[in-house]
Design a protein around this motif. Sequence first.
Motif, mmCIF file in Angstrom:
data_model
loop_
_atom_site.group_PDB
_atom_site.id
_atom_site.type_symbol
_atom_site.label_atom_id
_atom_site.label_comp_id
_atom_site.label_asym_id
_atom_site.label_seq_id
_atom_site.Cartn_x
_atom_site.Cartn_y
_atom_site.Cartn_z
ATOM 1 N N GLU A 332 1.915 -0.853 -8.976
ATOM 2 C CA GLU A 332 2.322 -2.033 -8.203
ATOM 3 C C GLU A 332 1.983 -1.883 -6.726
ATOM 4 N N LEU A 333 2.078 -0.686 -6.177
ATOM 5 C CA LEU A 333 1.684 -0.489 -4.778
ATOM 6 C C LEU A 333 0.189 -0.724 -4.606
ATOM 7 N N GLY A 334 -0.593 -0.335 -5.606
ATOM 8 C CA GLY A 334 -2.024 -0.592 -5.558
ATOM 9 C C GLY A 334 -2.355 -2.070 -5.618
ATOM 10 N N ARG A 335 -1.487 -2.848 -6.225
ATOM 11 C CA ARG A 335 -1.699 -4.293 -6.356
ATOM 12 C C ARG A 335 -1.049 -5.074 -5.207
ATOM 13 N N ASN A 336 -0.212 -4.411 -4.404
ATOM 14 C CA ASN A 336 0.512 -5.090 -3.327
ATOM 15 C C ASN A 336 0.347 -4.310 -2.023
ATOM 16 N N PRO A 337 -0.802 -4.462 -1.358
ATOM 17 C CA PRO A 337 -1.092 -3.664 -0.155
ATOM 18 C C PRO A 337 -0.098 -3.883 0.978
ATOM 19 N N ASP A 338 0.514 -5.061 1.084
ATOM 20 C CA ASP A 338 1.490 -5.300 2.149
ATOM 21 C C ASP A 338 2.741 -4.444 1.948
ATOM 22 N N VAL A 339 3.153 -4.320 0.697
ATOM 23 C CA VAL A 339 4.311 -3.475 0.387
ATOM 24 C C VAL A 339 3.976 -2.019 0.685
ATOM 25 N N LEU A 340 2.778 -1.605 0.290
ATOM 26 C CA LEU A 340 2.344 -0.229 0.528
ATOM 27 C C LEU A 340 2.294 0.071 2.030
ATOM 28 N N LYS A 341 1.798 -0.876 2.806
ATOM 29 C CA LYS A 341 1.699 -0.678 4.258
ATOM 30 C C LYS A 341 3.085 -0.478 4.874
ATOM 31 N N ARG A 342 4.029 -1.303 4.492
ATOM 32 C CA ARG A 342 5.384 -1.183 5.040
ATOM 33 C C ARG A 342 6.025 0.130 4.593
ATOM 34 N N LEU A 343 5.802 0.508 3.344
ATOM 35 C CA LEU A 343 6.365 1.752 2.830
ATOM 36 C C LEU A 343 5.788 2.956 3.565
ATOM 37 N N ARG A 344 4.488 2.901 3.828
ATOM 38 C CA ARG A 344 3.835 4.001 4.541
ATOM 39 C C ARG A 344 4.403 4.143 5.966
ATOM 40 N N GLN A 345 4.694 3.027 6.608
ATOM 41 C CA GLN A 345 5.290 3.080 7.948
ATOM 42 C C GLN A 345 6.635 3.784 7.916
ATOM 43 N N GLU A 346 7.449 3.470 6.901
ATOM 44 C CA GLU A 346 8.761 4.117 6.795
ATOM 45 C C GLU A 346 8.609 5.614 6.559
ATOM 46 N N ILE A 347 7.709 6.001 5.662
ATOM 47 C CA ILE A 347 7.516 7.421 5.356
ATOM 48 C C ILE A 347 6.995 8.173 6.576
ATOM 49 N N ASP A 348 6.110 7.558 7.339
ATOM 50 C CA ASP A 348 5.612 8.185 8.570
ATOM 51 C C ASP A 348 6.751 8.411 9.563
ATOM 52 N N GLU A 349 7.657 7.441 9.644
ATOM 53 C CA GLU A 349 8.773 7.568 10.577
ATOM 54 C C GLU A 349 9.779 8.628 10.140
ATOM 55 N N VAL A 350 10.055 8.696 8.843
ATOM 56 C CA VAL A 350 11.099 9.595 8.339
ATOM 57 C C VAL A 350 10.568 11.003 8.091
ATOM 58 N N ILE A 351 9.397 11.101 7.490
ATOM 59 C CA ILE A 351 8.851 12.403 7.087
ATOM 60 C C ILE A 351 7.882 12.957 8.127
ATOM 61 N N GLY A 352 7.109 12.056 8.735
ATOM 62 C CA GLY A 352 6.109 12.498 9.712
ATOM 63 C C GLY A 352 5.081 13.402 9.060
ATOM 64 N N MET A 353 4.809 14.538 9.683
ATOM 65 C CA MET A 353 3.813 15.477 9.169
ATOM 66 C C MET A 353 4.456 16.672 8.459
ATOM 67 N N LYS A 354 5.771 16.582 8.189
ATOM 68 C CA LYS A 354 6.455 17.689 7.527
ATOM 69 C C LYS A 354 5.878 17.938 6.140
ATOM 70 N N ARG A 355 5.858 19.200 5.741
ATOM 71 C CA ARG A 355 5.368 19.543 4.401
ATOM 72 C C ARG A 355 6.407 19.215 3.336
ATOM 73 N N ASP A 356 7.685 19.516 3.619
ATOM 74 C CA ASP A 356 8.734 19.317 2.623
ATOM 75 C C ASP A 356 9.654 18.155 2.994
ATOM 76 N N VAL A 357 10.146 17.488 1.951
ATOM 77 C CA VAL A 357 11.110 16.399 2.113
ATOM 78 C C VAL A 357 12.502 17.004 1.972
ATOM 79 N N SER A 358 13.390 16.737 2.921
ATOM 80 C CA SER A 358 14.746 17.291 2.858
ATOM 81 C C SER A 358 15.684 16.324 2.132
#
Length: 507
Positions: A332-358
Motif C-alpha cells: 500500500e505504501l508503494g501504491r500511495n506515495p503521499d502516505v509514504l512521504k509523510r511516513l518518511r518525514q515522521e521516521i526521519d524526525e523520530v529515528i534520524g540516522m540511528k541504527r537501532d529503534v528504541s
Amino acid sequence: MAVVSVLVGWSTPVFYFLLFLLFGAFLGYCAYMKYVHLKYDHIPGPPRDSFIFGHIGTFMKLTKNDDKLVFDQFIEWSEKYGPVYKLNFLHTVVICVTCPHATKEILMSPKYTKDKQLHKRIFHLFGERFLGNGLVTVIDHDLWYKHRRIMDPAFSSLFLRGLMGTFNERAEKLMDKLSEEAENQTEVSMLKLVNCVTMDVIAKVAFGVELDLLNKSSPFPRAIETVLLGLIKHARSIFFEHNPKNRAFIKEVREACRLLRTTGAQWINERKKAMQNGENVPKDILTQIIKSAGQEESMTKEDEEVMIDNFVTFFIAGQETTANQLAFCIMELGRNPDVLKRLRQEIDEVIGMKRDVSYDDLGNLTYLSQVLKETLRLYATVPGTNRNISEDIVIDGIHIPGGVTATFSSYVSSRMEKFFKDPLKFDPERFNPDAPKPYYCYYPFSLGPRSCLGLNFAQMEAKVVMAKLIQRFDFTLVPGQSFGIVDTGSLRPKSGVLCTIKHRHSD
C-alpha cells in the motif's frame, strides 16, 4: 449348492428390508431438515442451492475461484441482507453478523464459546493432530483461562521491552539482505523476505532457537504454508479429503504437521532438561508452555500433546500474520506515495540516522501506528472468528433461536461503506488519535477475553521492521503484478509484493 440357494433366498428380503431402513432414514432426515428450515427461515439470507445441501454448492464454487475471496462474497451478502443473515450447510445453520452491538455482546462475553464443529476439524488435520487444544483453539473457558494466565508473563510490557534488541538485530539482517539486492538491482519478493524475518524472530524470542532464514534454507516456511492451506481446504469442504485427486496434497499436509509437532517435541524436551538441570532459562513462550502443563513429574500423555499444540499455535501465529501485515503495508505504501512521504518525514524526525529503534521511539511513531492499523483494516490477516450461540438471542430486532454458530469478520465490516467512508481507499487518517474510534466493526486481533495475546508483540516487531526499511531504502512496486489477495488460512498478497530496491540516498 444348497448353501447358495439359501443365501439367494434370503438376499431378496434382506435387501428390501435394508432399502426400507435407508429410505425411512432419508425421510426422517428430510423431515428434520424441514423443521430446521421452518425454525430459521425468518432470518434473511441468500437462496439455498438445494433443500438438503443448502449453500454448500455456492461455497464449493467460491473456493475454486481464485479471483474472488469468500469474504468478498460475505460483504455482498451483508450489504444485501443486512447486519445478520443465515447460511445453511446440511442440517447446520450459520449466521453471519456485522451488527456492532451484537459483535460487542457476543465477542466480549466468555459465555459464547468457540464453534465445536470447527474445533473438531482443526484439532486433527487429515488424521494428524494439528492445533489440538492449543490456546487459540481450546473451547473450555476454564482450561483456556488457565493456559492464558500462565502465558501472560511472556507478553508483559516488561518482557516485551527486553525484546527490542532481538527485534533490531533480526531487522538489521533484513536490511543487510536488502542492501545486497539494491546493489544487484534484482527484483525481490518482500513477502518472502519479511516471512523469513518474522519466523527468525519468533524462533529466537519464543523458543531460543537460531534459524537465520535469510541466509539458510529451512523446511519450516513451506511446512507452515502447507498446513495453513490444508486447514482451509479441510475446514471448508467436507468432500476434499475423499477426492482421490487430493491424495498427494493431503500426504504433504500430514508430513508438514508431523514436522512441526516433532520439532516442537524436540525443542520442548531440550528446554525441560535444561530446567531440570537447574540451568538459567528465559521466561519466554517455550518456558511458559512447559509451565502450563503443570508439574513435569505428574504430566499425562495429553499434557505432553497440549504443550506441542501450544508450540505449533505460537510458531505459526507468531510469524504468519505479522509477515502478511508487513507485506500488505509495503504494497500500500508503494501504491500511495503521499502516505509514504509523510511516513518518511515522521521516521526521519523520530529515528534520524540511528541504527537501532528504541522502545521509547515506538511510542513517538504515531503516523506509523496509523499506517499499520489502516493496513489491518483493509487486510485483516486473520479475517474471521466464530462463536456458539446456544441460547435464543435478538440481533438488530431479529429473533435468533439458539443452536447456531455465529461468524464475525473484521475484513467484512472494515470494508463496508456503512462503517468506513470510501472503504477501499487507503487512508491512515481514519486512525488519527483525534478521529472517532470505530465502534466494534474493526477487530483484526479479535475482541474480548479471547483476543490475540500477541497483539503488542506483533505491532512492536512490525514497527521496528518498517521504521528501518523506510529509513534506509526506496522501493518501487514491479509493474504488472497483481494486488489481489489469496486465502491460505490467513490472507496474503497474491503476487508476493515484488519490488525493486534502492539505497535511499542513491541516485
